[in-house]
Every structure is written in structure tokens, then in C-alpha cells.
Design an enzyme around this catalytic site. Structure first.
Site, PDB file in Angstrom:
ATOM      1  CD  GLU A  32      43.907  45.645  -2.731  1.00  0.00           C
ATOM      2  OE1 GLU A  32      44.894  46.484  -3.029  1.00  0.00           O
ATOM      3  OE2 GLU A  32      42.443  46.401  -2.467  1.00  0.00           O
ATOM      4  NE  ARG A 106      44.922  55.894  -1.588  1.00  0.00           N
ATOM      5  CZ  ARG A 106      44.177  54.947  -1.936  1.00  0.00           C
ATOM      6  NH1 ARG A 106      42.986  54.786  -2.494  1.00  0.00           N
ATOM      7  NH2 ARG A 106      45.037  53.827  -2.001  1.00  0.00           N
ATOM      8  CE1 TYR A 219      44.662  68.152  -1.553  1.00  0.00           C
ATOM      9  CE2 TYR A 219      45.281  68.860   0.534  1.00  0.00           C
ATOM     10  CZ  TYR A 219      44.208  67.922  -0.174  1.00  0.00           C
ATOM     11  OH  TYR A 219      45.312  66.614   0.201  1.00  0.00           O
ATOM     12  CG  ASP A 296      51.097  54.689   3.853  1.00  0.00           C
ATOM     13  OD1 ASP A 296      51.995  55.418   4.306  1.00  0.00           O
ATOM     14  OD2 ASP A 296      49.141  55.472   4.667  1.00  0.00           O
TER      15      ASP A 296
END
Ligand SMILES: Cc1cc2nc3c(=O)[nH]c(=O)nc-3n(C[C@H](O)[C@H](O)[C@H](O)COP(=O)(O)OP(=O)(O)OC[C@H]3O[C@@H](n4cnc5c(N)ncnc54)[C@H](O)[C@@H]3O)c2cc1C
Length: 395
Positions: A32, A106, A219, A296
Site C-alpha cells: 500500500e 470508509r 445519511y 476502481d
């Protein structure tokens, strides 16, 4: 020891793939670019198709501890403030699809996936490693180059490379003929509030307001202790940043003609962040040799069907179902993955684009849209989502 399966990117798709692939028997190394998990980002919608996948890989329980479960999506007109439609979620969605509809921060979802991945001795995750390039040596082995945070270049062998490095994917650039990400001419403004800053009446549901060239989604997240607001507008601004500071007064001017309830909500946050919405056309190949793209990196989409994270999660489970440690013809297995995913992903991408057009209508078209919504029963609106939410991962 045999080379590991390498995943570039520890985002939502990469970490889901790490868990799913290691459960399928693979040794997995995740590399990462970021130096650590961080709180960047805000709310993600996890529809039942995504929750079924999370359940199958043993992550749903942890996600439920931090997520919120809305009772419905309430659609309202931006000009009049009037209710247009209600799509039931909550227990009705759980009964209909066999899995809940959740709203997660997230960072909470990423942490739940990270913790699960770390619980397997067969998964290693290294932060601060950016994928740079790949090569195939004379013996046909796949080699990868990564750059560490101190600037050193590192090479390693991989059995397979999974490019889960997001919308601006470097892995995608190394595949022949794949399209690049395109800015959509739309920007998402985002703010997070404490629950006590909003009317309790809107805390239970997902709100969707439709206006001319703009829409608003809000939300609850974090078990209704926080509230996520995203205002989406047509805007000619483009930067590759998930959290650029946004000008509050510019945003409020854009919504000056909206109904008082919507304006009051938009005026509540002191500060806003924004990101430019991008898409990656699902045209070029996602699989070449021993390299495959997911999420993505392969097919970033506009968030207007709230399916970006869900499609990355689905990809991961389908990939794990076609690729076992015994697979002899890896290139063929990766092509099978692509064949199994392409049509569904393209259809979801088109739906998101179509929703964007419908949400932002004005004049007589908007009046027609509002009439159709008002006359639609909750059952007929739910049924329209069945093909997306009713999807089940391969077991
Ligand atoms: C920081 C961040 C914040 C986000 N916030 C939101 C949000 O608030 N709302 C929303 O709807 N969507 C958000 N998204 C997008 C959303 O997570 C994705 O659309 C969706 O989950 C698909 O997941 P993905 O795994 O394909 O990509 P992502 O979740 O974007 O993950 C891609 C990962 O790859 C890493 N990476 C990139 N390049 C390299 C490289 N060269 N080498 C190694 N690693 C690399 C990135 O750091 C990232 O961790 C955010 C994405 C990011 C990266």
C-alpha cells in the site's frame, strides 16, 4: 518458497481481495502506498449485494458494530421540499435480499477488513510501498518494482499481480490499451456532523434531494452518532485529491434556491471538503497475463448508484472463486474473472450515469420525473433495484 500473490493497494477492494484470496488458500502480500490506514474519506453505502460478500468472508459482524442501517431512502424535491418517494430498506431490505443495507464510514470498513486480513498468518501487509512497474523475465516469471517511502526501489517476484490501486491506478497504466480515468465535470462536496447537530427526524433514513444540476445525499454513520452530507454539483474543477478544502460560501450560493430544510442542513457545517468525480470506462482489458485489475482501477464509476465500493467487493469474491492455488493456467483464470464481471459492472456503470442525468433534470423533464416518482409504489421502486441488490457471490 513460492512467490506470493501480490495486491497493489489496501483500499476496500484490495483488502477484501486479501481476505477472500487467502481463504481460497493463497499466500498474499499487500503493498500500500499510504504510510498507514487513515481517517480520510467519509460515508460509503453498503447495499445487500456487498453485505452478502462481507458476510461470506467473515467481516460483516465487525462492520455491523460501527455501521448504521437506514430504514428507508426518502426522495425529496429540492425546490418544493416535498416528499416524492420512499424506498424501504431496514428489515424489509434484509428480508428481501437476505442481507442488510448499511452505511459505513470508509475508515471503519477499511479497518474491519484490515483486522480480518491481519488475522491470517498467510497475509502480509506492507505500508509505504508504491507500485511502480512490472516485467516478465526470460523464464516467464512476473517481477514487480515498488518504491519504499525512503525512495529505495525494491523488486520482488509475484505469482499474480492484483491491481487494486484505485481510480488513478498505476497498474492499469502498465496494461496495454486500457482507458485512463476521466473527470466527469461534477464535484462532490462533503461534510460530517455530529448527530446532535441535525434534526432527529432525518437521522433514521438516507435522504436524497433532487435539484437542477445538483443533488444532495445525507445519511447517518457510526451507529447514528455522526451524519454524512454529500452535495453533488456540476462544476469544472479537477484535482486528484479526496479531501481538498472547499469554499463554504460558493457551495451555499449554489443551493440558494433550494427548499429551507435543505438550506438549513447545508448551512450547518462550518467547513467542507470536496473531490472531483471521475470514471474509468470499462472498455480496455482488466486481465493480461498474470495481472488483473479490480475495483476502481478497472472500472471507477460515478457514485450515483452508490455502487463503487460494492463493485470492488464483488470483484474480490469473484476473483477468489476462479483462482485457486492449484490453477495451472493463471492467465485463463484471470480472463474468466473478467468475462464474469464485465457485463454486470458495465450495466451498473450505465445505471449510475443515467441516475446522474435523471437526478439533475430541470424544467418539464424534472416535473415528469417527480410525477413518476410520486405515483410509484415503494414495492415497484424496490423491485427496480433487485438486479443490483439481489446479486449473490459464488460460494
Ligand atoms: C483516501 C480515500 C478516501 C475515499 N473517500 C471516499 C468517500 O468518502 N466516499 C466514497 O464514496 N468513496 C471514497 N473513496 C473511494 C472508494 O473507497 C472507492 O471508490 C471504492 O471503495 C472502490 O475501492 P477500491 O479498492 O477500488 O479503491 P480505493 O478504496 O480507492 O483504494 C485504492 C488504494 O490503492 C492505494 N494506491 C494507489 N496507488 C498505489 C500504488 N501505486 N501502489 C500501492 N498502492 C496504491 C491507495 O492509497 C488506496 O489505499 C475514497 C478513496 C480513497 C483512496
Amino acid at each position: 518458497m513460492n512467490a506470493p500473490l501480490v495486491i497493489a493497494g489496501a483500499g476496500i477492494g484490495g483488502l477484501t481481495a486479501a481476505v477472500a484470496l487467502t481463504r481460497a488458500g493463497h499466500r498474499v502480500l499487500v503493498l500500500e502506498r499510504a504510510s498507514a490506514l487513515s481517517e480520510v474519506g467519509a460515508g460509503l453505502q453498503l447495499s445487500p449485494n456487498a453485505c452478502k460478500c462481507l458476510d461470506q468472508i467473515g467481516v460483516l459482524e465487525a462492520v455491523l458494530k460501527t455501521a448504521s442501517a437506514p430504514e428507508a431512502i426518502r426522495i425529496r424535491s429540492a425546490r418544493s421540499g416535498k416528499a416524492l418517494a420512499r424506498i424501504p430498506l431496514g428489515s424489509e431490505a434484509s428480508a428481501r435480499y437476505g442481507a442488510p443495507y448499511l452505511l459505513s464510514h470508509r475508515a471503519d470498513l477499511q479497518k474491519a477488513l484490515y483486522d480480518k486480513a491481519r488475522s491470517f498468518p498467510s497475509v502480509e501487509i506492507r505500508f509505504g510501498h508504491s507500485f511502480i512497474g512490472s516485467y516478465v523475465d526470460e523464464a516467464g516469471n512476473l517481477g514487480l518494482t515498488f518504491q519504499a517511502e525512503d525512495g529505495r526501489n525494491l523488486t520482488l517476484q509475484a505469482k499474480v499481480l492484483v491491481g487494486a490501486d484505485g481510480v488513478w491506478s498505476r497498474v492499469r497504466e502498465t496494461l496495454n490499451g486500457h482507458a485512463t480515468a476521466r473527470f466527469s465535470g461534477r464535484t462532490a462536496y462533503r461534510a460530517t456532523l455530529r448527530a446532535d447537530q441535525v434534526d432527529p427526524g432525518i437521522l433514521r433514513d438516507t435522504g436524497l434531494w433532487l435539484g437542477k444540476d445538483a443533488h444532495l445525499v445525507h445519511y447517518p454513520i457510526r451507529q447514528q452518532s455522526a451524519f454524512n452530507i454529500v452535495a453533488l454539483v456540476a462544476e469544472d474543477w479537477n484535482e486528484q485529491d479526496w479531501s481538498a478544502p472547499a469554499d463554504r460560501s460558493t457551495l451555499l450560493r449554489r443551493f440558494a434556491q433550494w427548499a429551507p430544510d435543505a438550506r438549513q442542513l447545508l448551512e450547518t457545517p462550518d467547513s467542507w471538503l470536496k473531490w472531483a468525480l471521475c470514471g474509468v470506462p470499462a472498455t480496455g482489458h482488466w486481465a493480461q497475463g498474470k495481472t488483473v485489475l479490480i475495483g476502481d482501477a478497472a472500472h471507477a464509476m460515478l457514485p450515483f448508484a452508490a455502487q463503487g465500493a460494492a463493485m470492488a467487493i464483488e470483484d474480490a469474491l469473484v476473483l477468489a472463486s476462479v483462482l485457486t492455488p492449484e490453477t495451472a493456467d493463471i492467465a485463463n483464470a484471470l480472463r474468466t474473472f473478467e468475462r464474469q464481471r464485465r457485463e454486470r459492472v458495465r450495466k451498473v456503470q450505465k445505471t449510475a450515469e443515467e441516475n446522474g442525468r435523471i437526478y439533475h433534470m430541470s424544467g418539464p423533464l424534472a416535473l415528469g420525473r417527480d410525477t413518476v416518482l410520486r405515483m410509484s409504489s415503494p414495492e415497484s421502486l424496490s423491485a427496480r433495484m433487485d438486479w443490483i441488490y439481489g446479486w449473490t457471490p459464488p460460494s
